[in-house]
Motif scaffolding. Structure first.
Motif, PDB file in Angstrom:
ATOM      1  N   ALA A  19     -24.897  37.971  41.136  1.00 34.80           N
ATOM      2  CA  ALA A  19     -25.450  36.900  41.642  1.00 34.80           C
ATOM      3  C   ALA A  19     -26.756  36.493  40.808  1.00 34.80           C
ATOM      4  O   ALA A  19     -27.551  35.641  41.352  1.00 34.80           O
ATOM      5  CB  ALA A  19     -26.042  37.327  42.983  1.00 34.80           C
ATOM      6  N   GLY A  20     -27.031  37.112  39.590  1.00 35.15           N
ATOM      7  CA  GLY A  20     -28.025  36.784  38.828  1.00 35.15           C
ATOM      8  C   GLY A  20     -29.460  37.405  39.263  1.00 35.15           C
ATOM      9  O   GLY A  20     -30.541  36.891  38.827  1.00 35.15           O
ATOM     10  N   LEU A  21     -29.204  38.342  40.101  1.00 41.27           N
ATOM     11  CA  LEU A  21     -30.613  38.948  40.766  1.00 41.27           C
ATOM     12  C   LEU A  21     -31.034  40.201  39.795  1.00 41.27           C
ATOM     13  O   LEU A  21     -32.301  40.641  40.157  1.00 41.27           O
ATOM     14  CB  LEU A  21     -30.363  39.419  42.093  1.00 41.27           C
ATOM     15  CG  LEU A  21     -29.871  38.529  42.910  1.00 41.27           C
ATOM     16  CD1 LEU A  21     -29.523  39.000  44.553  1.00 41.27           C
ATOM     17  CD2 LEU A  21     -30.836  37.209  43.207  1.00 41.27           C
ATOM     18  N   VAL A  22     -30.208  40.771  38.845  1.00 41.62           N
ATOM     19  CA  VAL A  22     -30.894  41.740  38.162  1.00 41.62           C
ATOM     20  C   VAL A  22     -30.190  41.436  36.973  1.00 41.62           C
ATOM     21  O   VAL A  22     -29.391  41.020  36.411  1.00 41.62           O
ATOM     22  CB  VAL A  22     -30.334  43.047  38.646  1.00 41.62           C
ATOM     23  CG1 VAL A  22     -31.099  43.606  40.038  1.00 41.62           C
ATOM     24  CG2 VAL A  22     -28.864  43.327  38.791  1.00 41.62           C
ATOM     25  N   SER A  23     -31.011  42.336  35.918  1.00 37.91           N
ATOM     26  CA  SER A  23     -30.298  42.306  34.204  1.00 37.91           C
ATOM     27  C   SER A  23     -29.229  43.095  34.244  1.00 37.91           C
ATOM     28  O   SER A  23     -29.108  44.023  35.052  1.00 37.91           O
ATOM     29  CB  SER A  23     -31.309  42.633  33.431  1.00 37.91           C
ATOM     30  OG  SER A  23     -31.742  43.904  33.459  1.00 37.91           O
ATOM     31  N   PRO A  24     -28.376  42.836  33.197  1.00 37.88           N
ATOM     32  CA  PRO A  24     -27.428  43.973  32.965  1.00 37.88           C
ATOM     33  C   PRO A  24     -27.696  45.328  32.512  1.00 37.88           C
ATOM     34  O   PRO A  24     -27.323  46.094  33.083  1.00 37.88           O
ATOM     35  CB  PRO A  24     -26.567  43.465  31.608  1.00 37.88           C
ATOM     36  CG  PRO A  24     -26.962  41.814  31.726  1.00 37.88           C
ATOM     37  CD  PRO A  24     -28.245  41.638  32.234  1.00 37.88           C
ATOM     38  N   ASP A  25     -29.089  45.443  32.024  1.00 32.34           N
ATOM     39  CA  ASP A  25     -29.508  46.936  31.639  1.00 32.34           C
ATOM     40  C   ASP A  25     -29.993  47.478  33.115  1.00 32.34           C
ATOM     41  O   ASP A  25     -29.790  48.559  33.241  1.00 32.34           O
ATOM     42  CB  ASP A  25     -30.852  46.895  30.706  1.00 32.34           C
ATOM     43  CG  ASP A  25     -30.412  46.513  29.468  1.00 32.34           C
ATOM     44  OD1 ASP A  25     -29.101  46.708  28.882  1.00 32.34           O
ATOM     45  OD2 ASP A  25     -31.329  46.173  28.509  1.00 32.34           O
ATOM     46  N   GLU A  26     -30.508  46.769  33.751  1.00 33.66           N
ATOM     47  CA  GLU A  26     -30.962  47.320  35.119  1.00 33.66           C
ATOM     48  C   GLU A  26     -29.733  47.598  35.995  1.00 33.66           C
ATOM     49  O   GLU A  26     -29.804  48.682  36.695  1.00 33.66           O
ATOM     50  CB  GLU A  26     -31.886  46.283  35.942  1.00 33.66           C
ATOM     51  CG  GLU A  26     -32.541  46.796  37.263  1.00 33.66           C
ATOM     52  CD  GLU A  26     -33.078  45.854  38.048  1.00 33.66           C
ATOM     53  OE1 GLU A  26     -33.784  46.208  39.135  1.00 33.66           O
ATOM     54  OE2 GLU A  26     -33.527  44.908  37.493  1.00 33.66           O
ATOM     55  N   ALA A  27     -28.687  46.937  36.135  1.00 29.14           N
ATOM     56  CA  ALA A  27     -27.456  47.296  36.808  1.00 29.14           C
ATOM     57  C   ALA A  27     -26.865  48.327  36.489  1.00 29.14           C
ATOM     58  O   ALA A  27     -26.685  49.341  36.986  1.00 29.14           O
ATOM     59  CB  ALA A  27     -26.553  45.849  36.895  1.00 29.14           C
ATOM     60  N   VAL A  28     -26.745  48.462  35.068  1.00 33.39           N
ATOM     61  CA  VAL A  28     -26.071  49.774  34.471  1.00 33.39           C
ATOM     62  C   VAL A  28     -26.783  50.728  34.615  1.00 33.39           C
ATOM     63  O   VAL A  28     -26.313  52.002  35.176  1.00 33.39           O
ATOM     64  CB  VAL A  28     -25.531  49.310  32.967  1.00 33.39           C
ATOM     65  CG1 VAL A  28     -25.367  50.778  32.474  1.00 33.39           C
ATOM     66  CG2 VAL A  28     -24.792  48.494  32.765  1.00 33.39           C
TER      67      VAL A  28
END
Length: 260
Positions: A19-28
């Protein structure tokens, strides 16, 4: 009972990323949590296992628009839609993630190594084909919340009747740990989830914790086989409601997006 299944973290933070609410690094980082590493094997277009960041990007490129959770148990294929191979692997793991808008699913295989107190946990998510069909027995968020309120009352009565109410040093330590996590500001769900989903998930996790303690700890001393069976029969419906509620909460972001 899985208090915080890895599939829940992957679906929640994967949905926030999509949804574009977090960055890939934050998600991982949020998905991996206290584990050492997560990798994904079997992705279409990839020859071998890849890191989680690349895998999530690949899923987006394959047309995935959301992630749902399945928490199956014997006789209860909660969140699954087939085929049999995927269902069998998900049942063995007791959890899975099912992609939206692409016929793919992910099942975790967890490996541990190292001495007690210094365990190294790695997770390999197996990507497999799934059948595009409505998932089994998944309630709406409102239905899950109503079921949970009744289940909490039933759990309290049942645990008291079986003389395994949440008491004693082991139970108190577990409840204290649960409260400490909540007070420390632990993010129960990722950005993009409605407050009602957070409320439902927190209550489902608490009921799951109480049920787990009831299975593991008796009123002191040995517990006979007949007592264990009576406990299991009485608690099984409560545990089932808690699992259904967890699935409803983790899937809430996808359901809201599809309705809106």
């Amino acid at each position: 009972m899985l208090i915080e299944p890895r599939s829940g973290r992957l679906a929640a933070w994967g949905n926030a990323l999509l949804a574009g609410l977090v960055s890939p690094d934050e998600a991982v980082l949020s998905v991996v949590g206290g584990d050492a590493v997560h990798r994904v094997a079997g992705l279409p277009g990839e020859d071998g296992p890849v890191g989680l960041t690349l895998a999530l990007g690949r899923l987006r490129a394959l047309g995935v628009t959301g992630l749902r959770v399945a928490l199956p148990a014997p006789g209860h294929p909660l969140g699954l839609s087939g085929p049999p191979e995927f269902n069998a692997r998900a049942l063995e793991a007791e959890e899975a993630v099912v992609c939206v808008s692409a016929p793919l699913g992910l099942v975790p295989v967890v490996a541990e190594a190292g001495p007690e107190g210094d365990r190294h946990v790695s997770v390999l998510w197996q990507c497999l084909p799934v059948r595009e069909a409505p998932p089994a027995d998944v309630p709406s968020l409102g239905e899950a919340e109503r079921e949970l309120a009744e289940a909490l009352r039933e759990a309290t009565v049942t645990l008291t009747r079986l003389d395994v109410a949440a008491s004693g040093p082991v139970a108190e330590a577990a409840l204290d740990a649960y409260r400490a996590r909540a007070e420390a500001g632990r993010e129960v769900l990722a950005p993009g989830y409605p407050p009602r989903a957070v409320r439902v998930l927190e209550l489902a996790q608490r009921i799951g914790l109480l049920v787990g303690m009831a299975y593991e700890h008796g009123p002191g001393g040995a517990v006979s086989a007949s007592e264990m069976e009576s406990r299991a029969v009485a608690l099984r419906p409560v545990e089932r409601v808690a699992r259904r509620a967890q699935v409803a909460a983790y899937n809430a972001a996808v359901e809201e997006r599809e309705r809106g």
